[in-house]
Scaffold this motif. Structure first.
Motif, short mmCIF file in Angstrom:
data_model
loop_
_atom_site.label_atom_id
_atom_site.label_comp_id
_atom_site.label_asym_id
_atom_site.label_seq_id
_atom_site.Cartn_x
_atom_site.Cartn_y
_atom_site.Cartn_z
N VAL B 328 0.84 -1.21 0.00
CA VAL B 328 0.00 0.00 0.00
C VAL B 328 0.88 1.25 0.00
CG1 VAL B 328 -1.80 1.27 1.22
CG2 VAL B 328 -1.81 -1.23 1.23
N ARG B 329 1.84 1.29 0.90
CA ARG B 329 2.75 2.44 0.93
C ARG B 329 4.03 2.06 1.66
NH1 ARG B 329 -1.31 3.22 4.42
NH2 ARG B 329 -0.75 3.44 6.63
N ILE B 330 5.04 2.88 1.35
CA ILE B 330 6.31 2.68 2.04
C ILE B 330 6.44 3.79 3.05
CG2 ILE B 330 8.81 2.42 1.75
CD1 ILE B 330 8.18 1.87 -1.28
N GLU B 331 6.83 3.45 4.26
CA GLU B 331 6.93 4.46 5.31
C GLU B 331 8.36 4.56 5.82
OE1 GLU B 331 4.11 3.19 8.25
OE2 GLU B 331 2.43 4.23 7.25
N GLY B 332 8.72 5.73 6.29
CA GLY B 332 10.06 5.88 6.87
C GLY B 332 10.46 7.34 6.97
N GLU B 333 11.42 7.61 7.80
CA GLU B 333 11.97 8.96 7.98
C GLU B 333 13.21 9.07 7.10
OE1 GLU B 333 10.86 11.42 10.16
OE2 GLU B 333 9.10 10.20 10.67
N GLY B 334 13.06 9.54 5.89
CA GLY B 334 14.21 9.69 4.98
C GLY B 334 14.61 8.40 4.31
N HIS B 335 14.48 7.31 5.05
CA HIS B 335 14.80 6.01 4.44
C HIS B 335 13.72 5.01 4.82
CE1 HIS B 335 16.28 4.40 8.31
NE2 HIS B 335 16.67 5.65 8.50
N VAL B 336 13.72 3.92 4.09
CA VAL B 336 12.64 2.94 4.29
C VAL B 336 12.69 2.36 5.70
CG1 VAL B 336 11.76 0.70 3.52
CG2 VAL B 336 12.70 2.31 1.84
N GLN B 337 11.51 2.32 6.33
CA GLN B 337 11.45 1.68 7.65
C GLN B 337 10.37 0.60 7.70
OE1 GLN B 337 11.34 5.46 9.78
NE2 GLN B 337 13.15 4.82 10.93
N ALA B 338 9.37 0.75 6.82
CA ALA B 338 8.29 -0.25 6.82
C ALA B 338 7.58 -0.27 5.48
CB ALA B 338 7.29 0.05 7.94
N LEU B 339 7.04 -1.43 5.17
CA LEU B 339 6.18 -1.55 4.00
C LEU B 339 4.79 -1.89 4.53
CD1 LEU B 339 5.83 -1.70 0.88
CD2 LEU B 339 6.32 -4.15 1.08
N VAL B 340 3.84 -1.00 4.25
CA VAL B 340 2.48 -1.26 4.71
C VAL B 340 1.75 -2.02 3.61
CG1 VAL B 340 0.31 -0.21 5.45
CG2 VAL B 340 2.50 0.81 6.15
N CYS B 341 1.14 -3.15 3.99
CA CYS B 341 0.47 -4.01 3.03
C CYS B 341 -0.96 -4.27 3.46
CB CYS B 341 1.17 -5.37 2.94
SG CYS B 341 2.91 -5.27 2.55
N GLU B 342 -1.74 -4.78 2.53
CA GLU B 342 -3.08 -5.25 2.89
C GLU B 342 -3.27 -6.64 2.29
OE1 GLU B 342 -5.74 -2.37 1.22
OE2 GLU B 342 -4.98 -2.68 -0.81
N LYS B 343 -4.10 -7.42 2.97
CA LYS B 343 -4.37 -8.77 2.47
C LYS B 343 -5.38 -8.69 1.32
CE LYS B 343 -2.81 -11.98 3.96
NZ LYS B 343 -1.46 -12.53 3.56
N MET B 344 -5.28 -9.64 0.41
CA MET B 344 -6.17 -9.64 -0.75
C MET B 344 -6.97 -10.93 -0.75
SD MET B 344 -5.13 -6.83 -2.14
CE MET B 344 -5.54 -6.71 -3.89
N GLU B 345 -8.10 -10.88 -1.45
CA GLU B 345 -8.81 -12.12 -1.72
C GLU B 345 -9.16 -12.12 -3.20
OE1 GLU B 345 -12.31 -12.20 0.64
OE2 GLU B 345 -13.02 -10.25 -0.04
N LEU B 346 -9.32 -13.31 -3.74
CA LEU B 346 -9.61 -13.40 -5.18
C LEU B 346 -11.11 -13.43 -5.37
CD1 LEU B 346 -6.92 -15.99 -6.36
CD2 LEU B 346 -6.93 -13.52 -6.73
N VAL B 347 -11.56 -12.53 -6.24
CA VAL B 347 -13.00 -12.54 -6.53
C VAL B 347 -13.18 -12.82 -8.02
CG1 VAL B 347 -13.58 -10.95 -4.67
CG2 VAL B 347 -13.00 -10.04 -6.92
#
Lengths: 439, 449
Positions: B328-347
């Motif tokens: 969903v988005r990459i978070e961090g102070e100047g450099h990468v600290q976390a990758l925010v994700c979401e779960k998916m389902e197949l429709v």
């Protein structure tokens, strides 16, 4: 439990597996080790006149990545002292009273020399004597070995010298380097031999080095014919064994050899008349330990087949040996390819197309780029080549075609039946009645 | 960036040594003898360049190494790279009849490598180019397609010059193959061989910058485009400008310089995408010393485009797979600290379409990472090709005639990733060779069939 013990011309051993007279039976150390590992007997490496060996003396024939399908050599008889050999033979026999110790002899062709050698050999307590009339190189240039085996009269004369003084069984070992194996075998019989050993090695040149152009084995730039042995010679040895076994004039026990590498080979030799088998090349390649599988494999096979003793199957296939003129010309088979197990390599196709009778087609397979070999049965001559080249076990089988008309006929019968001289037209007309068409 | 500790040179060496070992001569002969020498060899059909495989293998068995090399090179100008980089499991070896016997297929890749190692060691003369035909080909890009076109072109009598923007030639053969599959030196060996046939290579020359299209057209009778897919696809992800966000192809090229201690890798690395390039980025990160490597893929395992054997390799390297997971988005102070994700389902998609992944509401989670590598495919990008008249490009693929590899602009031919959207080296090798033949047939129609 089955009984593997045998009696070959009066020589008894706990199993039919003997070391052949060759490098593996060169010394007491080796023969005793072999007996400990389970060999039933050993024919001591030929002892006799003084000799000197050369380097290199062996040449291997490899095929398709398999080492030593054939082995040749220019090694001579034992290069250890006659008396030393006799001493070791006596010690070995003392240690292994129930094993067969046979001494191979090759002496200069003088009666007194042979008689003396035989008497001194018997004094060791050994079980039998094998006369080496087979060595095809070196010794033959000195009038011994195959120089004797190739002349039935010499063979008979020398054998007689020996049997006249011998108190123990005498086996005559024949050379295959003759056009007909029967005359020397019959000569041995006339001279009262107790058995025949065959085959010795075959004249051969194992190869030429493509870099140096030297003959292999290379003895300081020179090469010579040597004695050929190993798995590749087995069919020749089987044939000669069967000839001797089937000949009513010879009618002697046989110790068979030539390419025996495992129990299956041994069973084949015995089915064709051998009551013991001798092994050299396989031991030179892998050591004495191979005998464990040989004994176990043969015993298992005997159990499966219901044979309790070796005598029950020795010679069992000999009555099947026939001549072409005995064959039923009306038997017809065609090849059937099992399309489920076929892997579509089409080796059968190209073998038939280029090497045989052009009766396999390749047909398209639905939803595949592969091509399926299919036999045109009406054109198949039943030669069996396709099944021989097929890499999938059981995929191609030869199926007998029901005869459209009862009957069987051999070539001599056919010759008697058709007008002579036979014309192709008459032959074709006859074949047609039985549904045999050759395109 | 929270950089993973550097490894010892010994560890780097162990991690990046080619994992397929060469045959010694005896072993090669033994394996060659196992080959059935099929009359209809499915391996040959399965090879995109249709190397007469059973023939070159038989020649190994008989000791005719020169003939073996000739059989291979007659079909494929970059056979060492193919021997090491091809997904043989789904090509030649996958088609071997031994599979139908439930036996191990012939190791065709290793045998081809055996022959080519011999060939590049011994360097016997095999081919004589045709006498000059008076025409020239300008080749853009020195990857496998360009090299194959150039080599074949020289053999047909053309005067051929390759223009390569990089200072080191070879394209993805040189820069895109994981070091544990093939070292850079092998690619450069093949480049050198092709140069020895008479091909000229100008490196450090970018078309559209150092040389214009007009100059190129002036200098050459025909032009072959073998530029690959130079640009990493970008997925718009907030935080992509943070330090520690990389594109997989660029990252792999950095590793490929084989100066491992100079490549920084995060302690925890997330790779977005699950194709073969993503797997390479993941396994290379592990081998550089990353402690945790994740592959983030918005669809399920069944739908990954990576080959199963590549997936297995990543599993052996302890790469962790997040299936049905969308970044969903990459978070961090100047450099990468976390990758925010979401779960998916197949429709279910609309009729006939494959199922679509759809976000599960409230499933968002944050994965602490130090580095994010995007590996969601490559495209042609925006460059000089826009200046070429009548060149039809759709969906990052240059349209060509599939037989002749001629584009809609008759002066231009093309092959490799830039026409197929990204396939194997071996496909590019085939395209380039056929394109040179297409050029010859176009310029010398009377000599064509």
């Amino acid at each position: 439990m089955v009984d593997l013990s045998i009696n070959c011309g009066g020589i008894k051993s706990p199993n039919p597996f003997w070391l052949a007279s060759a490098p593996p039976s060169n010394s007491a150390y080796q023969v005793c080790k072999a007996f400990e590992d389970g060999w039933g007997g050993a024919v001591w490496k030929t002892i006799g006149a003084p000799v000197m060996n050369v380097c290199n003396r062996y040449g291997g024939m490899d095929y398709a990545g398999t080492k030593i399908v054939g082995l040749n050599n220019v090694e001579l008889i034992s290069d250890r002292d006659f008396d030393l050999n006799l001493k070791e033979i006596a010690e070995t026999k003392k240690r292994f009273p129930n094993h067969a110790v046979i001494v191979s002899l090759m002496m200069e062709s003088q009666k007194e020399i042979w008689e003396d050698a035989v008497k001194r050999t018997i004094d060791t307590g050994c079980d039998g004597i094998e006369l080496n009339y087979g060595c095809p190189h070196g010794m033959s240039e000195r009038g011994m070995g195959s120089a004797v085996g190739q002349v039935p009269e010499y063979c008979e004369m020398i054998t007689e010298w020996v049997t006249n003084v011998s108190t123990i069984p005498v086996l005559v070992k024949l050379t295959p380097n003759v056009t007909d194996i029967l005359p020397p075998a019959r000569a041995a019989k006339r001279a009262n031999a107790h058995g025949i050993s065959l085959i010795n090695t075959i004249n051969s040149i194992i190869g030429v080095d493509l870099d140096s152009l030297a003959i292999r084995p290379d003895v300081a730039g020179k090469g010579s014919h040597g004695g050929y042995a190993g798995p590749a010679v087995k069919p020749i040895a089987l044939h000669m064994t069967s000839q001797v076994a089937a000949d009513p004039q010879v009618n002697l026990p046989i110790s068979g050899m030539g390419g025996v590498s495992n129990w299956r080979d041994a069973v084949e030799f015995m089915l064709l008349g051998a009551s013991s088998v001798q092994v050299c090349t396989a031991v030179m390649h892998y050591g004495f330990r191979i005998v464990e599988d040989m004994k176990e494999g043969m015993a298992t096979w005997m159990q499966e087949k219901g044979f309790k003793t070796c005598d029950e199957f020795i010679g069992k296939s000999v009555p099947r040996i026939a001549q072409f003129g005995d064959f039923d010309l009306l038997k017809k088979t065609v090849a059937k390819i099992d399309e489920d197990t076929c892997i579509n390599c089409n080796l059968c196709y190209i073998a038939c197309e280029d090497g045989a009778h052009q009766c396999i087609d390749r047909v398209e397979i639905k939803e595949s780029t592969k091509l399926q070999p299919r036999v045109r049965e009406e054109d198949c001559v039943g030669c069996d080549l396709c099944s021989l080249v097929c890499p999938v076990e059981g995929c191609i089988s030869m199926v007998e075609v029901p005869r459209i008309k009862e009957g069987s006929i051999t070539w001599p019968e056919l010759v008697a039946k058709l007008p002579q001289p036979m014309t192709w037209e008459d032959l074709r007309a006859y074949q047609k009645q039985y549904g045999i068409e050759i395109h | 960036m929270n950089v993973a500790p550097k490894l010892s040179e010994k560890e780097y060496k162990k991690n990046f040594t080619e994992h397929v070992t060469p045959f010694n001569r005896d072993a090669a002969v033994a394996e060659a003898n196992r080959c059935l020498y099929c009359y209809d060899s499915p391996c040959m059909d399965a090879c995109p360049t249709h190397i007469d495989i059973s023939e070159f293998i038989r020649k190994i068995a008989t000791g005719n190494m020169k003939g073996s090399a000739k059989t291979i090179l007659s079909a494929n100008w970059v056979p060492l790279t193919c021997a090491k980089a091809c997904p043989v499991e789904v090509l030649c070896e996958g088609a071997c009849v031994f599979n139908d016997k439930q036996e191990k297929p012939i190791e065709i890749g290793r045998l081809q490598r055996h022959t080519m190692d011999w060939f590049y060691q011994e360097k016997p003369s095999l081919f004589t180019p045709a006498s000059p035909n008076g025409k020239s080909i300008g080749v853009i890009g020195s990857g496998p397609a360009g090299l194959a076109c150039a080599a074949e072109g020289v053999m047909l009598g053309f005067d051929v010059t390759i223009y390569e923007s990089n200072d080191t030639p070879g394209g993805l053969d040189t820069w895109g193959i994981a070091p544990y599959k093939m070292s850079q030196a092998d690619s450069l060996t093949e480049v050198e061989y092709i140069k020895s046939l008479g091909v000229k290579i100008q490196t450090g020359v970018t078309i559209g910058k150092d040389k214009t299209i007009a100059q190129l057209e002036e200098a050459h009778d025909t032009i072959f485009i073998g530029v690959g897919l130079p640009q990493g696809k970008n997925i718009s992800l907030p935080g992509s400008d943070l330090k520690g966000v990389e594109n997989a192809v660029d990252y792999i090229a950095k590793v490929k310089a084989e100066k491992y201690s100079q490549v920084d890798v995060g302690r925890k690395v997330a790779i977005i995408g699950c194709g073969n390039t993503a797997i390479d980025a993941a396994t290379e990160s592990v081998r550089l010393g990353a402690e945790e490597v994740y592959i983030i893929y918005r669809r399920g395992k069944e739908e990954m485009t990576a080959y199963w054997f590549e997936y297995e390799l990543a599993q052996k390297d302890n790469v962790r797979f997040f299936w049905l997971t969308n970044p969903v988005r990459i978070e961090g102070e100047g450099h990468v600290q976390a990758l925010v994700c979401e779960k998916m389902e197949l429709v279910a998609g609309s009729a006939g379409e494959r199922k679509k992944p759809q976000a599960v509401s409230g499933s968002e989670f944050s994965l602490p990472v130090d580095m994010v590598i995007k590996s969601v495919g490559q495209d042609l990008g925006d460059h000089f090709l826009s200046g070429v008249e009548k060149l039809e490009i759709a969906n990052s693929r240059i349209k060509v005639n599939p037989e002749t590899f001629q584009t809609d602009n008759p002066k231009y031919f093309a092959g490799g990733d830039c026409i197929n959207g990204g396939k194997e080296v071996v496909n590019a090798a085939y395209d380039g060779k056929k394109a040179a033949q297409g050029i010859h047939a176009f310029l010398f129609p009377t000599t064509a069939e």
